[in-house]
Design an enzyme around this catalytic site. Structure first.
Site, PDB file in Angstrom:
ATOM      1  N   ARG A 146       1.168  -1.223  -0.239  1.00 16.31           N
ATOM      2  CA  ARG A 146       0.184   0.002   0.022  1.00 16.31           C
ATOM      3  C   ARG A 146       0.752   0.967   0.736  1.00 16.31           C
ATOM      4  O   ARG A 146       1.921   1.095  -0.214  1.00 16.31           O
ATOM      5  CB  ARG A 146      -0.870   0.218   1.067  1.00 16.31           C
ATOM      6  CG  ARG A 146      -1.707  -1.082   1.599  1.00 16.31           C
ATOM      7  CD  ARG A 146      -2.800  -0.856   2.344  1.00 16.31           C
ATOM      8  NE  ARG A 146      -3.629  -1.618   2.488  1.00 16.31           N
ATOM      9  CZ  ARG A 146      -3.555  -3.258   3.720  1.00 16.31           C
ATOM     10  NH1 ARG A 146      -2.588  -2.882   4.655  1.00 16.31           N
ATOM     11  NH2 ARG A 146      -4.684  -3.904   3.550  1.00 16.31           N
ATOM     12  N   LYS A 170      -2.600  -2.254   7.668  1.00 17.80           N
ATOM     13  CA  LYS A 170      -4.006  -1.428   8.400  1.00 17.80           C
ATOM     14  C   LYS A 170      -4.261  -2.313  10.059  1.00 17.80           C
ATOM     15  O   LYS A 170      -3.685  -3.475  10.037  1.00 17.80           O
ATOM     16  CB  LYS A 170      -5.409  -1.847   7.908  1.00 17.80           C
ATOM     17  CG  LYS A 170      -5.058  -0.747   6.602  1.00 17.80           C
ATOM     18  CD  LYS A 170      -6.085  -0.892   5.837  1.00 17.80           C
ATOM     19  CE  LYS A 170      -6.119   0.158   4.159  1.00 17.80           C
ATOM     20  NZ  LYS A 170      -7.549  -0.177   3.768  1.00 17.80           N
ATOM     21  N   HIS A 237      -1.941   2.720  -6.179  1.00 15.17           N
ATOM     22  CA  HIS A 237      -2.579   1.071  -5.828  1.00 15.17           C
ATOM     23  C   HIS A 237      -3.075   0.678  -7.232  1.00 15.17           C
ATOM     24  O   HIS A 237      -2.837  -0.310  -7.043  1.00 15.17           O
ATOM     25  CB  HIS A 237      -3.779   1.911  -4.984  1.00 15.17           C
ATOM     26  CG  HIS A 237      -4.691   1.292  -3.730  1.00 15.17           C
ATOM     27  ND1 HIS A 237      -3.977   0.960  -2.411  1.00 15.17           N
ATOM     28  CD2 HIS A 237      -5.692   0.092  -4.016  1.00 15.17           C
ATOM     29  CE1 HIS A 237      -4.829   0.294  -1.801  1.00 15.17           C
ATOM     30  NE2 HIS A 237      -5.390  -0.023  -2.432  1.00 15.17           N
ATOM     31  N   ARG A 240      -0.804  -2.258  -6.734  1.00 14.95           N
ATOM     32  CA  ARG A 240      -0.938  -2.774  -5.950  1.00 14.95           C
ATOM     33  C   ARG A 240      -1.889  -3.690  -6.995  1.00 14.95           C
ATOM     34  O   ARG A 240      -2.142  -5.342  -6.403  1.00 14.95           O
ATOM     35  CB  ARG A 240      -1.251  -2.286  -4.991  1.00 14.95           C
ATOM     36  CG  ARG A 240      -2.247  -3.488  -3.559  1.00 14.95           C
ATOM     37  CD  ARG A 240      -1.771  -2.905  -2.292  1.00 14.95           C
ATOM     38  NE  ARG A 240      -3.502  -3.212  -1.255  1.00 14.95           N
ATOM     39  CZ  ARG A 240      -3.094  -4.001  -1.036  1.00 14.95           C
ATOM     40  NH1 ARG A 240      -1.693  -4.412  -0.169  1.00 14.95           N
ATOM     41  NH2 ARG A 240      -4.139  -4.404   0.090  1.00 14.95           N
ATOM     42  N   HIS A 263      -5.117  -8.714   3.275  1.00  7.97           N
ATOM     43  CA  HIS A 263      -6.789  -8.505   3.811  1.00  7.97           C
ATOM     44  C   HIS A 263      -7.513  -9.533   4.679  1.00  7.97           C
ATOM     45  O   HIS A 263      -6.350  -9.732   4.694  1.00  7.97           O
ATOM     46  CB  HIS A 263      -7.574  -8.414   2.756  1.00  7.97           C
ATOM     47  CG  HIS A 263      -7.155  -7.563   0.998  1.00  7.97           C
ATOM     48  ND1 HIS A 263      -7.820  -7.738  -0.339  1.00  7.97           N
ATOM     49  CD2 HIS A 263      -6.443  -6.409   1.376  1.00  7.97           C
ATOM     50  CE1 HIS A 263      -7.205  -7.180  -0.945  1.00  7.97           C
ATOM     51  NE2 HIS A 263      -6.941  -5.907  -0.286  1.00  7.97           N
ATOM     52  N   TYR A 272     -10.945  -9.798  -7.583  1.00 12.54           N
ATOM     53  CA  TYR A 272      -9.566  -9.793  -8.390  1.00 12.54           C
ATOM     54  C   TYR A 272      -9.899 -10.841  -8.557  1.00 12.54           C
ATOM     55  O   TYR A 272      -9.165 -11.602 -10.614  1.00 12.54           O
ATOM     56  CB  TYR A 272      -8.289  -9.863  -7.862  1.00 12.54           C
ATOM     57  CG  TYR A 272      -7.869  -8.887  -6.901  1.00 12.54           C
ATOM     58  CD1 TYR A 272      -7.482  -7.619  -7.899  1.00 12.54           C
ATOM     59  CD2 TYR A 272      -7.220  -8.744  -5.765  1.00 12.54           C
ATOM     60  CE1 TYR A 272      -7.230  -6.782  -7.241  1.00 12.54           C
ATOM     61  CE2 TYR A 272      -7.262  -7.773  -5.358  1.00 12.54           C
ATOM     62  CZ  TYR A 272      -6.903  -6.437  -6.015  1.00 12.54           C
ATOM     63  OH  TYR A 272      -6.357  -5.703  -5.727  1.00 12.54           O
TER      64      TYR A 272
END
Length: 299
Positions: A146, A170, A237, A240, A263, A272
């Site tokens: 990220r 995150k 992004h 990514r 994730h 995806y």
């Protein structure tokens, strides 16, 4: 109300240790709610109820806010009220049971493999900016970082001997990612030039003055590379997304891609698979002997 909002944001920064990017996004969303409350003569967070919050969501949706943006706003509101309830400053959550209007989920934009190679395999001049920018591009595409993860990257998180990088994602979760051969080579060529600036901290990517590059500076450099090499707009992004899409296309291992991207919910990664299906459909349309006839058959 603003004082309590300030206290909550400080709680996110110091105790929850959310990234500056996430904190800024939450603050923007909560400032919208605060502004709405002021216009509606709502004098406290306790006085905001579900009907008025629903009216705000409807208004923002009518103004063109996406379902995804509204979902993030509601998440920010829930976080605020969780904090207010914990601090005994409020006894309810007006966002309970509220959901954003459903909208069509947009697929992430990616580069195809040929375009990614075109971006990364152009001639690189042997100077500070060129070597640094090449290392940034290679690391984004090699490891799927990220923007906030690359911006916050320090030297002690890199292990070029073993080809690994540890990133802080995150929720302050760390994950260990492989660094591909080309990205390692680009970093090895960049780091000696970095050292010449006498950097003020341990940031991997610094300016010519030795200061850590911020998110905006990196976005600008990626955009310039996209315009120069591809003639298109490019943002971090997208690299990514390209990393994830190309890896899934080759491996078909959704769980592995989920782990690499960091994730928490595999549903986030599953988008995806739709990109992979689009690619397979395009291959079918161009290669299958019956595809063109079927596409043109209106009967």
């Amino acid at each position: 109300m603003e004082r309590q909002l300030d206290a909550y944001c400080e709680h996110l920064r110091s105790e929850r240790q959310v990234s500056p990017h996430t904190l800024s996004a939450y603050r923007r969303d909560l400032d919208k709610v605060l502004g709405w409350c002021i216009k509606q003569n709502i004098g406290s967070w306790q006085a905001l109820d579900i009907q008025r919050l629903r009216s705000l969501i409807a208004r923002l949706h009518a103004q063109g806010q996406s379902s995804r943006s509204l979902a993030r706003l509601l998440s920010a509101v829930r976080g605020l009220y969780h904090y207010l309830n914990r601090e005994c400053l409020c006894d309810h959550d007006p966002a309970t049971g509220l959901a954003p209007p459903k909208g069509e989920r947009r697929l992430p934009k990616t580069l195809d493999t040929d375009r990614a190679l075109q971006l990364l395999e152009g001639a690189v001049e042997d100077d500070f900016l060129a070597r640094r920018d090449q290392a940034i591009l290679e690391l984004f595409y090699s490891s799927g970082l990220r923007l906030s993860e690359l911006t916050g990257l320090n030297l002690d998180q890199l292990d070029l001997a073993d080809g690994m990088v540890q990133v802080l994602g995150k929720g302050s979760k760390t994950r260990l990612l492989p660094v591909g051969k080309k990205a390692r080579e680009a970093l090895e060529q960049w780091l000696p030039l970095r050292a010449l600036t006498n950097p003020s901290d341990d940031a991997v990517f610094v300016s010519q003055q030795g200061r850590r590059l911020g998110p905006r500076a990196i976005q600008v450099r990626v955009k310039l590379a996209g315009e120069r090499e591809l003639g298109q707009n490019l943002h971090p992004h997208m690299l990514r997304h390209s990393f994830a899409s190309h890896l899934l296309e080759s491996s078909q291992d959704l769980r592995a891609v989920q782990e690499l991207l960091g994730h928490s919910d595999i549903k986030t990664t599953q988008i995806y698979t739709h990109l992979d299906f689009q690619h397979l459909a395009a291959v079918y349309d161009s290669a299958h002997p019956r595809a063109k006839r079927m596409k043109g058959d209106d009967s």
